[in-house]
Design a protein around this motif. Sequence first.
Motif, short mmCIF file in Angstrom:
data_model
loop_
_atom_site.label_atom_id
_atom_site.label_comp_id
_atom_site.label_asym_id
_atom_site.label_seq_id
_atom_site.Cartn_x
_atom_site.Cartn_y
_atom_site.Cartn_z
N PRO A 280 23.25 -13.19 23.81
CA PRO A 280 24.15 -13.58 23.10
C PRO A 280 25.24 -13.61 23.61
CG PRO A 280 24.06 -11.76 21.97
CD PRO A 280 22.53 -11.82 23.02
N GLY A 281 26.45 -14.89 23.80
CA GLY A 281 27.65 -14.67 24.60
C GLY A 281 27.79 -15.65 24.46
N GLY A 282 28.96 -16.41 25.18
CA GLY A 282 29.34 -17.62 25.15
C GLY A 282 30.41 -17.44 26.51
N LYS A 283 30.92 -19.14 25.98
CA LYS A 283 32.24 -19.18 27.07
C LYS A 283 33.05 -18.73 27.18
CE LYS A 283 34.88 -23.97 28.79
NZ LYS A 283 35.08 -25.39 28.31
N VAL A 284 34.39 -18.26 28.09
CA VAL A 284 35.08 -17.65 28.47
C VAL A 284 36.24 -18.72 28.05
CG1 VAL A 284 37.05 -16.09 28.62
CG2 VAL A 284 34.73 -16.07 29.41
N GLU A 285 36.70 -18.68 27.05
CA GLU A 285 38.29 -19.58 27.24
C GLU A 285 39.46 -19.77 27.21
OE1 GLU A 285 37.03 -22.38 25.97
OE2 GLU A 285 35.51 -21.98 24.18
N ALA A 286 40.57 -20.03 27.54
CA ALA A 286 41.41 -20.52 28.49
C ALA A 286 42.95 -19.07 27.57
CB ALA A 286 42.14 -21.82 28.50
N GLY A 287 43.42 -17.97 28.42
CA GLY A 287 43.88 -17.44 27.61
C GLY A 287 43.27 -15.62 27.86
N GLU A 288 42.21 -16.22 27.66
CA GLU A 288 41.13 -14.62 27.50
C GLU A 288 40.47 -14.09 28.70
OE1 GLU A 288 38.49 -15.27 23.41
OE2 GLU A 288 37.66 -16.50 25.31
N PHE A 289 39.84 -12.79 28.83
CA PHE A 289 39.02 -11.85 29.35
C PHE A 289 37.90 -11.73 29.00
CE2 PHE A 289 43.63 -10.18 30.23
CZ PHE A 289 43.86 -10.14 32.00
N PRO A 290 36.94 -12.16 29.80
CA PRO A 290 35.60 -12.21 30.08
C PRO A 290 35.15 -10.88 28.19
CG PRO A 290 35.87 -12.36 31.97
CD PRO A 290 37.52 -11.68 31.57
N ASP A 291 35.68 -9.98 28.39
CA ASP A 291 35.01 -9.12 27.71
C ASP A 291 35.75 -9.27 25.80
OD1 ASP A 291 37.95 -8.23 28.16
OD2 ASP A 291 37.30 -6.16 28.92
N GLN A 292 36.72 -9.30 25.78
CA GLN A 292 37.80 -9.93 24.49
C GLN A 292 36.77 -11.36 24.57
OE1 GLN A 292 41.54 -10.86 26.83
NE2 GLN A 292 42.17 -9.51 25.63
N ALA A 293 36.38 -12.37 25.13
CA ALA A 293 35.68 -13.04 24.99
C ALA A 293 34.25 -13.12 23.89
CB ALA A 293 35.56 -14.51 26.26
N LEU A 294 34.26 -11.64 24.76
CA LEU A 294 32.70 -11.65 23.83
C LEU A 294 32.23 -11.11 23.14
CD1 LEU A 294 29.46 -11.57 25.27
CD2 LEU A 294 30.12 -9.41 26.15
N CYS A 295 33.42 -9.96 22.98
CA CYS A 295 33.69 -9.67 21.31
C CYS A 295 33.82 -10.61 20.28
CB CYS A 295 35.04 -9.16 21.25
SG CYS A 295 34.57 -7.15 22.04
N ARG A 296 34.45 -11.99 20.55
CA ARG A 296 34.58 -13.03 19.59
C ARG A 296 33.33 -13.87 19.59
NH1 ARG A 296 34.71 -17.87 21.16
NH2 ARG A 296 35.43 -17.47 23.19
N GLU A 297 32.34 -13.78 20.59
CA GLU A 297 31.35 -14.72 20.64
C GLU A 297 30.55 -13.65 19.77
OE1 GLU A 297 30.07 -17.71 21.43
OE2 GLU A 297 32.21 -18.21 22.41
N LEU A 298 30.41 -12.53 19.84
CA LEU A 298 29.60 -11.44 19.00
C LEU A 298 29.98 -12.07 17.44
CD1 LEU A 298 29.11 -8.83 21.54
CD2 LEU A 298 27.34 -10.18 20.91
#
Length: 456
Positions: free
Chosen positions: A356-374
């Motif tokens: 599980p996971g997904g693309k890191v969007e503009a304005g995000e750090f990778p760990d922030q993006a992963l929390c959103r994706e999960l």
Amino acid sequence: MAVKRYSSGLGTDFPATDWRQFFWTEAYLKRDCFDLHLHSTASDGSQSPSELAQELLERGLRDVVLTDHDTLAGQAEFQAALANLGHQGPEIYGVELSVLMPESEACAAENKGQEVHLLAYFDAASKARFEAYLETERKERKLRNQGMLERLNSLGYAITAEELEAVNSKSEQSSTAVIGRVHMAKVLQQKGYFNSIDEAFNQLLLEGRPAYLPRQRKTIQAAIKAVHSAGGLAVLAHPHEYGWFTGPRLGLVPISAWQKISSLAAAGLDGLEVWHGDAGEEVRQAASLIALALRLFRTGGSDYHGSNRKRELFKAGSINAPPEILVSAACLFKADQLFMGQRPEGSFMAGYWELPGGKVEAGEFPDQALCRELKEELGLELTVDQLGKDPYYFLLWDYADLRVNLIFYRLNLSAETEPILLEHSAGGFFREKELAELQVLPANECLLETIFSPAG
């Protein structure tokens, strides 16, 4: 190493018209006709700023920045030459600084630590505010030069300060040019003591050699602060030269490089010189992944010194970076079982199983993006702290028309935590033998062996 979450680290503090967006958007990378690390006779290059400007444009380069050591003296000549030649690129000023990475406060107080180089970039207003810092650096350099001349003479090499200054009579700003070890090497060569500049360095002038003297250097943290105070941007130059890209790895990325550069990101570093003239492809890929993970912008430059060093200028199309995205994904475990989800019908590579996971969007750090994706994919409410301070694994995967940069985090879920399938057509926790029966995304499959290895 936790990364400092300061908003300017993503370029969001600056309006779209601000000169710094040239770097934060990596506009030069898209055009691929750039060279952002160059030296002239204002420091230790062999060409005058105007000669260098002409050669750059002849090679089809558009985005170019002069980055002499400890001086902006060549900038006026360089910019005037570009303008006279019809150059249409951005007007950005640069300088290269020698700084220290102290291992402790005691090291900093004693002026000890590993020497690294920092590239500082400015517009016209901010470069003027940085001159006081550079004046201090030039005074320290002058004191070191005097000491090294005394050593050279005591060793039987008769050269004078006047001879050093005469070496740099080629450019319009020769009276204010920075003198350094390369000028000593050239005089030694001219007077017949050595056959080449490299020979003089190797026998006398490199650190640890008989004529070498260190000079007082500021810590990289202090230098970054000074650059920011002036309104500039700070980039770590040629990271491959510091011995960090060896040893144990987190996939493609050496642990040492990740830890060192993470610490600099926490201190406010803005960018990383990924594409350097001497860096190999494997190092470039690792450095690029580190920069993407830390949300540092990526730069590149030949570090060209003309005939004084064996490096080639970049030319149009030198980098040829593929279209790319950054993806963060999770290795979610319950005991010895790993969660995998099946991509739904109608999606890219439908039916394949993935982490599980997904693309890191503009304005995000990778760990922030992963929390959103999960949360979006599995209904899991997780925090950045729960993911841990460091990624678990880095890799990249090239599809026919897209490079996917992947950053993986590892997390152990409690027995009570149950993911909810909000986007996948199927999903569950699988043991190693069961995973072998799944059709796994190629970009994930190469990680599974590592995950279940004894060291994984």
